[in-house]
Design a protein around this motif. Structure first.
Motif, mmCIF file in Angstrom:
data_model
loop_
_atom_site.group_PDB
_atom_site.id
_atom_site.type_symbol
_atom_site.label_atom_id
_atom_site.label_comp_id
_atom_site.label_asym_id
_atom_site.label_seq_id
_atom_site.Cartn_x
_atom_site.Cartn_y
_atom_site.Cartn_z
ATOM 1 N N ASN A 108 -10.566 -7.190 4.497
ATOM 2 C CA ASN A 108 -9.191 -7.617 4.618
ATOM 3 C C ASN A 108 -8.411 -6.655 5.501
ATOM 4 O O ASN A 108 -7.669 -5.819 5.017
ATOM 5 N N GLY A 109 -8.616 -6.766 6.784
ATOM 6 C CA GLY A 109 -7.842 -5.964 7.714
ATOM 7 C C GLY A 109 -8.380 -4.570 7.929
ATOM 8 O O GLY A 109 -9.363 -4.128 7.329
ATOM 9 N N SER A 110 -7.727 -3.877 8.834
ATOM 10 C CA SER A 110 -8.087 -2.515 9.192
ATOM 11 C C SER A 110 -6.982 -1.610 8.664
ATOM 12 O O SER A 110 -6.618 -0.634 9.271
ATOM 13 N N ALA A 111 -6.431 -2.016 7.516
ATOM 14 C CA ALA A 111 -5.188 -1.423 7.044
ATOM 15 C C ALA A 111 -5.407 -0.453 5.886
ATOM 16 O O ALA A 111 -6.504 0.016 5.633
ATOM 17 N N VAL A 112 -4.332 -0.170 5.168
ATOM 18 C CA VAL A 112 -4.357 0.728 4.016
ATOM 19 C C VAL A 112 -4.941 -0.052 2.838
ATOM 20 O O VAL A 112 -4.217 -0.723 2.122
ATOM 21 N N SER A 115 -6.211 -1.363 -0.597
ATOM 22 C CA SER A 115 -6.081 -1.159 -2.042
ATOM 23 C C SER A 115 -5.027 -0.139 -2.450
ATOM 24 O O SER A 115 -5.154 0.506 -3.494
ATOM 25 N N PHE A 116 -3.997 0.027 -1.625
ATOM 26 C CA PHE A 116 -2.960 1.003 -1.981
ATOM 27 C C PHE A 116 -2.378 0.665 -3.365
ATOM 28 O O PHE A 116 -2.034 -0.470 -3.648
ATOM 29 N N GLY A 117 -2.309 1.681 -4.232
ATOM 30 C CA GLY A 117 -1.726 1.483 -5.564
ATOM 31 C C GLY A 117 -2.699 0.908 -6.576
ATOM 32 O O GLY A 117 -2.340 0.720 -7.742
ATOM 33 N N MET A 118 -3.906 0.606 -6.176
ATOM 34 C CA MET A 118 -4.886 0.028 -7.102
ATOM 35 C C MET A 118 -5.815 1.136 -7.606
ATOM 36 O O MET A 118 -5.984 2.155 -6.940
ATOM 37 N N PRO A 119 -6.466 0.913 -8.770
ATOM 38 C CA PRO A 119 -7.365 1.947 -9.283
ATOM 39 C C PRO A 119 -8.530 2.230 -8.328
ATOM 40 O O PRO A 119 -8.982 1.319 -7.635
ATOM 41 N N PHE A 120 -8.979 3.466 -8.317
ATOM 42 C CA PHE A 120 -10.153 3.891 -7.544
ATOM 43 C C PHE A 120 -9.981 3.739 -6.029
ATOM 44 O O PHE A 120 -10.958 3.584 -5.318
ATOM 45 N N SER A 121 -8.720 3.777 -5.555
ATOM 46 C CA SER A 121 -8.541 3.667 -4.104
ATOM 47 C C SER A 121 -8.464 5.046 -3.435
ATOM 48 O O SER A 121 -8.144 5.147 -2.249
ATOM 49 N N GLY A 122 -8.758 6.085 -4.202
ATOM 50 C CA GLY A 122 -8.832 7.429 -3.614
ATOM 51 C C GLY A 122 -7.503 7.852 -3.023
ATOM 52 O O GLY A 122 -6.439 7.544 -3.578
ATOM 53 N N ILE A 158 1.120 -3.878 2.255
ATOM 54 C CA ILE A 158 0.362 -5.134 2.195
ATOM 55 C C ILE A 158 -0.081 -5.485 3.609
ATOM 56 O O ILE A 158 0.714 -5.919 4.441
ATOM 57 N N ALA A 159 -1.354 -5.247 3.859
ATOM 58 C CA ALA A 159 -1.972 -5.600 5.141
ATOM 59 C C ALA A 159 -1.322 -4.908 6.335
ATOM 60 O O ALA A 159 -1.484 -5.344 7.478
ATOM 61 N N ILE A 160 -0.594 -3.873 6.103
ATOM 62 C CA ILE A 160 -0.031 -3.069 7.198
ATOM 63 C C ILE A 160 -0.056 -1.608 6.770
ATOM 64 O O ILE A 160 -0.068 -1.349 5.560
ATOM 65 N N PRO A 161 0.009 -0.632 7.659
ATOM 66 C CA PRO A 161 -0.239 -0.791 9.090
ATOM 67 C C PRO A 161 -1.725 -1.028 9.358
ATOM 68 O O PRO A 161 -2.536 -0.896 8.444
ATOM 69 N N ALA A 189 -13.605 -8.536 -1.397
ATOM 70 C CA ALA A 189 -13.006 -8.103 -2.661
ATOM 71 C C ALA A 189 -11.842 -9.028 -2.968
ATOM 72 O O ALA A 189 -11.219 -9.554 -2.040
ATOM 73 N N THR A 190 -11.538 -9.232 -4.253
ATOM 74 C CA THR A 190 -10.306 -9.960 -4.566
ATOM 75 C C THR A 190 -9.161 -9.193 -3.914
ATOM 76 O O THR A 190 -9.269 -7.997 -3.669
ATOM 77 N N LYS A 191 -8.069 -9.888 -3.646
ATOM 78 C CA LYS A 191 -6.985 -9.307 -2.835
ATOM 79 C C LYS A 191 -6.643 -7.869 -3.242
ATOM 80 O O LYS A 191 -6.439 -7.592 -4.415
ATOM 81 N N GLY A 192 -6.615 -6.978 -2.270
ATOM 82 C CA GLY A 192 -6.263 -5.591 -2.556
ATOM 83 C C GLY A 192 -7.345 -4.838 -3.295
ATOM 84 O O GLY A 192 -7.098 -3.761 -3.840
ATOM 85 N N GLY A 193 -8.567 -5.364 -3.344
ATOM 86 C CA GLY A 193 -9.609 -4.736 -4.162
ATOM 87 C C GLY A 193 -10.688 -4.004 -3.392
ATOM 88 O O GLY A 193 -11.676 -3.574 -3.992
ATOM 89 N N HIS A 194 -10.523 -3.836 -2.084
ATOM 90 C CA HIS A 194 -11.595 -3.185 -1.320
ATOM 91 C C HIS A 194 -11.539 -1.669 -1.485
ATOM 92 O O HIS A 194 -10.616 -1.012 -0.997
ATOM 93 N N THR A 195 -12.520 -1.129 -2.199
ATOM 94 C CA THR A 195 -12.636 0.324 -2.385
ATOM 95 C C THR A 195 -14.096 0.702 -2.158
ATOM 96 O O THR A 195 -14.970 -0.167 -2.162
ATOM 97 N N ASN A 196 -14.357 2.007 -2.009
ATOM 98 C CA ASN A 196 -15.761 2.452 -1.896
ATOM 99 C C ASN A 196 -16.534 2.037 -3.143
ATOM 100 O O ASN A 196 -17.707 1.705 -3.081
#
Ligand SMILES: Cc1cc2nc3c(=O)[nH]c(=O)nc-3n(C[C@H](O)[C@H](O)[C@H](O)COP(=O)(O)O)c2cc1C
Length: 440
Positions: free
Chosen positions: A13-17, A19-26, A77-80, A397-404
């Motif tokens: 989902n993009g080349s952005a930030v 999973s900001f604010g989600m668990p395990f997003s480092g 959300i999908a930026i930057p 990943a479900t929306k906002g869920g892409h983490t290592n």
């Protein structure tokens, strides 16, 4: 009868930030732009022998929600976003086999530049370069390029000519044009000028300055949902990505694309149709269900963010509508967009009988059929591949869920379960993306 093996792509989902604010997003707010985050993802996908990773992209900071960018900027959300051609090139240097799909829209680049950029990606990655063809449909993006707001009207008619021309520019060097010995680099008779006369695009120019690339013609991916979008995919794409929420929908999509390819006198087996799915796996079924419930709670909390994202995609200011009332059919019927009509039609269907907040919460939620142990999810993928056909799946990943962590669950959990069933490759067959896609 044994099931047929299938392909795996990963939709990022993009080349952005991520999973900001989600668990395990480092420390994603800091690490997102280094490129290393994406290298880590790509190397893991290569460990799982994925065919490719697709980097989604956009060309504006969204402002459809209340006419402001606030929700998007506050919540990342999908930026930057980093430019996906730069990102794909960066990742190419750290990988060997994974296909790299950059997303570049037809409105933002001259076809000659498009051919050169994707051709150059193909060159430096030794034949792993690909282009996700998108038309773009958002007025703020057109505005960033000094274009009229109604540019979207004929977007697929324009895109069809555009892709034809890009292919012609790639073909300006014959596949056997390079000699490379006896004092001759290339045979001048096998390098051609390009002439193109379309309704929308006229072009008269030299051969491609970047020369021939390893795949000759880099791989083309496309993900249309409207009839016109699907026809473009059937006409030009090597990989078509389908979103469908039911077995029937998957069958319809695949049949439409294959029939259109046949109608054009080509072999439908040369174009791979992949279905987008967002699995949630756990060590046990209970763990997977618990994770899905947590995911659903997060999705409900992020209902406004999800609605703002949808508002941008559909180019409709959803913030003008009441959040906590079930809307009348008249109000829903009157919603209109010049942008992604198919997205709006799906949204309208889902909105009937629900409030906007409820729908926003459900849009980011887990789909129950993709929740389970790795073996359960692998079994479900097998059933669908057996029943619908199709050439494989795009995992996301479900929306906002892409983490290592998510990537590891897929690569070290789901993929081995698929391999144990003989459904996906254990080693790459070839070095180029097209050859790997055509291997089975
Ligand atoms: C998996 C997937 C990836 C997509 N990636 C992008 C993207 O990176 N950038 C973009 O502008 N649109 C992207 N889209 C939107 C599609 O190109 C297309 O516009 C959308 O599916 C709606 O179909 P339509 O254009 O035929 O109405 C993507 C869609 C899907 C399903």
């Amino acid at each position: 009868m044994a099931s047929k093996a299938f392909h795996l792509g990963y939709f990022l989902n993009g080349s952005a930030v991520q999973s900001f604010g989600m668990p395990f997003s480092g420390s994603i707010a800091k690490t997102w732009s280094s490129g290393q985050f994406y290298v880590d993802t790509a190397r893991a996908l290569e460990r799982g022998k994925f065919d490719f990773v697709l980097f989604e992209d956009a060309y504006h900071v969204p402002n459809a929600w209340e006419g402001r960018h606030d929700v998007h900027v506050e919540n990342a959300i999908a930026i930057p976003r980093i430019d996906t051609i730069v990102l794909a090139t960066f990742v190419a240097a750290a990988t060997r086999n994974l296909g790299l799909v950059a997303t570049l829209p037809t409105f933002a680049y001259h076809p000659y530049l498009m051919a050169r950029l994707i051709g150059s990606l193909d060159a430096v990655s030794n034949g792993r370069g690909a282009w996700n063809v998108v038309t773009g449909a958002q007025p703020p993006a057109f505005q960033n390029f000094g274009m009229e707001m109604d540019h979207a009207v004929d977007r697929y008619a324009h895109a069809t000519e555009y892709v034809e021309l890009v292919k012609q520019i790639w073909n300006s060097w014959d596949s056997d044009s390079v000699v490379g010995k006896d004092g001759v680099f290339a045979d001048p008779a096998k390098v051609h000028n390009v002439e193109f006369q379309g309704d929308f695009i006229q072009h008269s120019g030299t051969a491609l300055i970047s020369g021939p690339s390893p795949q000759g013609r880099p791989v083309i991916a496309q993900a249309g949902a409207s009839k016109e979008g699907k026809v473009l995919g059937a006409t030009h794409a090597d990989v078509v990505i389908a979103t469908a929420s039911s077995i029937e929908g998957m069958k319809d999509y695949r049949n439409f694309v294959r029939e259109e390819i046949l109608r054009q006198g080509r072999n439908p087996d040369d174009t791979k149709v992949l279905f987008l799915i967002a699995p949630i796996v756990g060590a046990t079924e209970e763990e997977a269900q618990l994770r899905a419930r947590l995911r659903d709670e997060q999705a409900r909390e992020r209902a406004i963010q999800t609605l703002a994202d949808a508002a941008d995609r559909m180019n409709v200011d959803l913030a003008k509508l009441p959040l906590d009332e079930v809307l009348s059919d008249d109000v829903i019927d009157s919603m209109y967009t010049a942008g992604q009509r198919s997205s709006l039609e799906t949204f309208k269907k889902q909105l009937r009988g629900r409030t906007m907040r409820e729908l926003g919460g459900q849009m980011g939620a887990a789909k129950s059929e993709w929740v389970g142990t790795p073996d359960q999810v692998a079994g479900r993928m097998q059933e669908i591949a057996d029943e619908v056909g199709g050439d494989g799946f795009m995992i996301t990943a479900t929306k906002g869920g892409h983490t290592n962590r998510f990537v590891a669950e897929i690569v070290d959990g789901l993929v081995p379960a698929l391999q144990a069933r003989g459904l996906v490759r254990e080693e790459y067959e070839h070095s180029t993306l097209r050859d790997n896609l055509q291997a089975f």
